[in-house]
Design a protein around this motif. Structure first.
Motif, PDB file in Angstrom:
ATOM      1  N   HIS A   1      -2.425 -11.096  36.064  1.00  0.00           N
ATOM      2  CA  HIS A   1      -3.679 -10.692  36.718  1.00  0.00           C
ATOM      3  C   HIS A   1      -3.660  -9.252  37.273  1.00  0.00           C
ATOM      4  O   HIS A   1      -4.550  -8.445  36.980  1.00  0.00           O
TER       5      HIS A   1
ATOM      6  N   ASP B   1      -2.593  -5.306  41.993  1.00  0.00           N
ATOM      7  CA  ASP B   1      -3.785  -6.131  42.244  1.00  0.00           C
ATOM      8  C   ASP B   1      -4.399  -5.733  43.593  1.00  0.00           C
ATOM      9  O   ASP B   1      -5.613  -5.519  43.705  1.00  0.00           O
TER      10      ASP B   1
ATOM     11  N   HIS C   1      -8.058  -4.159  44.405  1.00  0.00           N
ATOM     12  CA  HIS C   1      -9.029  -4.701  45.381  1.00  0.00           C
ATOM     13  C   HIS C   1      -9.538  -3.599  46.295  1.00  0.00           C
ATOM     14  O   HIS C   1     -10.735  -3.515  46.577  1.00  0.00           O
TER      15      HIS C   1
ATOM     16  N   HIS D   1     -12.281  -6.356  37.546  1.00  0.00           N
ATOM     17  CA  HIS D   1     -11.754  -7.722  37.584  1.00  0.00           C
ATOM     18  C   HIS D   1     -12.321  -8.562  36.447  1.00  0.00           C
ATOM     19  O   HIS D   1     -11.597  -9.364  35.844  1.00  0.00           O
TER      20      HIS D   1
HETATM   21 ZN    ZN Z   1      -7.306  -9.571  41.977  1.00  0.00          ZN
END
Ligand code: ZN
Ligand code: NAP
Length: 366
Positions: free
Chosen positions: A275, A192, A196, A261
Motif C-alpha cells: 500500500h 504511506d 497522507h 490513493h
Molecule cells: Zn494510505
C-alpha cells in the motif's frame, strides 16, 4: 473561515504507555476481543503487554490472529463470528493498518448483522463496540481515523467503511513495538504517512487546522526519510515516524485522500504492490500535476521537507523505492477506468480527467 474539525481519539504516546495506563482498560468492560495479524503482534511484544494488562485487571479475552495484509470482508466476518455469543464488550486492535482496519469492521459486525453493501455504506451503525488501537507500524495512522479499508471479496476492490463510530477510543503509541519492522516495511509505511500528509495538504477538503498538522508532518518526513535511505534508523527516528504517522492520520481524518490513493489501490489489488509503496510510486508525478493549480502549496511541501525543488523530491522518493515496477498499456487503461469511479478523484485539485490518470500511471511506472 468555516470548518469542522473532529478528532475524538485519545492519543497516549510514550515508553510503556500501555502498562502505565492499566486502569483505563477496565472502563471498557470485562471481556475483550483482540484482533491481530499472524506474527507481528507477538514479535513486537505488543500482544504480550496487552495480555498482561488484561490479566491484571481480570479482563477475559479472545484472540483473533488471522488478519492478513489488505484484509478482505471474508476474514473480517470470520473474526466477528468468532466473537459472537462471547459477550465481548470491547475490541483491541494490534497491528499495522490491516489488523487495525479489520478490528474496526469487526467492532461493527459483532452487534450488526449487515450485508456487504450496508457495511460499506456505513449508514445504520448501532452498538458499534469501542476500540482500542495499538499501532505497530508507523504509516497508516489508522489508530486515529474513522476509516476501515477492506477488500471486497467479490470484486477484489479496496473499499472504505467511513463512520465517526469507528474512531478508536484510545490509541496507545509506543515506538518499541516498531523495532521489529524490516527496513522495507519501515520505508513503505513511512511513505504511506508522507502520502497522507501531502494528499491531505492538497485535497479539496483541506482545512486550516489540517494544513497546520500536515506541515508538521512534512518537516518530520524531511528530516527522517533521508536517513532511511542509509538504513540509519534509531529509536528517536522510529518515535518521530510513529508520531508523524499519527498526525498524518489526523490530517486525512479531516480531508480524506486524493487520486493518489485511488490509483495506488489498483496497484495493490492487481499487482500486489504494498500500500505505502503503491502511493509513493505515484506521488512525484501527482505533484507535477497538482502544480497546475496549487503551485504555492506544492513548493511549500518541498520547502518544509528541506528539499530545494521537485527534482530533489523525486530523487529522495526514487532512492527509497529502488527499482520500480512497470505497467502495461492494458493495465493502465483498465486501472484508470476504475480510478475514475472513485470518490477520491473529486477530492483532487485540479480534478483529473481519465487521460491525466493514464498519463500519471505511465510516467510513474515505466
Ligand atoms: Zn494510505
Ligand atoms: P500491514 O498490512 O498491516 O502489515 C504489513 C506486514 O508488516 C505484515 O506482514 C505484518 O505482519 C508486518 N508487520 C506489522 N507490524 C510489524 C512489526 N511491528 N514488526 C514486524 N512486522 C510487522 O501494513 P500497513 O502498511 O501498516 O497497513 C496497510 C493497510 O492499511 C492497507 O490495507 C491500507 O489500505 C490500510 N490503510 C488504512 C488507513 C486507515 O485510515 N484506516 C490508512 C492507510 C492505510 P503480520 O501479518 O504478522 O501482522
Amino acid at each position: 473561515m468555516s470548518f469542522t474539525f473532529y478528532m475524538p481519539t485519545k492519543v497516549i504516546m510514550g515508553k510503556d504507555c500501555i502498562e502505565q495506563n492499566v486502569d483505563m482498560f477496565s472502563d471498557f468492560g470485562k471481556n475483550a476481543l483482540i484482533v491481530t495479524g499472524k506474527k507481528s503482534a507477538k514479535l513486537s511484544g505488543a500482544l504480550r503487554d496487552i495480555c498482561n494488562v488484561l490479566a491484571k485487571k481480570q479482563i477475559t479475552y479472545t484472540i483473533f490472529d488471522e488478519v492478513f495484509s489488505n484484509p478482505t470482508i471474508n476474514i473480517v466476518r470470520k473474526g466477528a463470528e468468532k466473537a459472537k455469543n462471547k459477550n465481548v464488550e470491547f475490541v483491541i486492535g494490534i497491528g499495522g493498518g490491516s489488523p487495525l482496519d479489520a478490528a474496526k469492521a469487526i467492532a461493527i459486525l459483532i452487534n450488526n448483522d449487515l450485508s456487504d453493501e450496508d457495511l460499506f455504506s456505513s449508514s445504520e451503525l448501532n452498538n458499534v463496540l469501542p476500540l482500542i488501537a495499538v499501532p505497530i507500524t508507523a504509516g497508516t495512522g489508522s489508530e486515529v481515523t474513522p476509516f476501515a479499508i477492506i477488500t471486497d471479496s467479490s470484486t477484489e476492490k479496496k473499499k472504505s467503511i467511513r463512520s465517526d463510530k469507528i474512531f478508536p477510543k484510545i490509541a496507545f503509541l509506543d515506538e518499541k513495538y516498531t523495532h521489529s519492522l524490516s527496513t522495507e516495511i519501515t520505508i513503505n509505511t513511512a511513505l504511506d504517512g508522507l502520502s497522507h500528509a501531502i494528499e491531505g495538504y492538497l485535497a479539496k477538503k483541506s482545512i486550516m487546522p489540517s494544513d497546520l498538522i500536515a506541515e508538521e508532518c512534512l518537516k518530520i518526513y524531511g528530516l527522517v526519510l533521508p536517513e532511511l535511505i542509509q538504513n540509519n534508523i534509531n529509536k528517536g527516528m522510529r518515535e518521530l515516524l510513529l508520531y508523524a504517522s499519527m498526525l498524518a492520520g489526523q490530517v486525512i481524518s479531516q480531508t480524506g485522500t486524493t487520486v493518489v490513493h485511488a490509483m495506488g489501490y489498483y496497484l495493490t489489488t492487481h499487482k500486489k504492490i504494498d500500500h505505502g509503496r503503491a502511493n509513493a510510486l505515484i506521488i512525484s508525478e501527482f505533484l507535477e500535476f497538482a502544480k497546475n493549480e496549487q503551485i504555492e502549496k506544492v513548493n511549500r511541501i518541498y520547502m518544509l521537507m528541506n528539499l530545494r525543488n521537485h527534482e530533489l523530491f523525486v530523487e529522495l522518493i526514487n532512492q527509497l523505492l529502488g527499482e520500480k515496477e512497470t505497467i502495461t498499456d492494458e493495465e493502465l487503461k483498465t486501472f484508470s477506468q476504475f480510478v475514475m469511479q472513485e470518490s477520491h478523484v473529486q477530492n483532487t485539485i485540479p480534478v483529473p480527467e481519465i487521460e491525466v490518470v493514464e498519463d500519471i500511471y505511465k510516467k510513474s511506472l515505466w
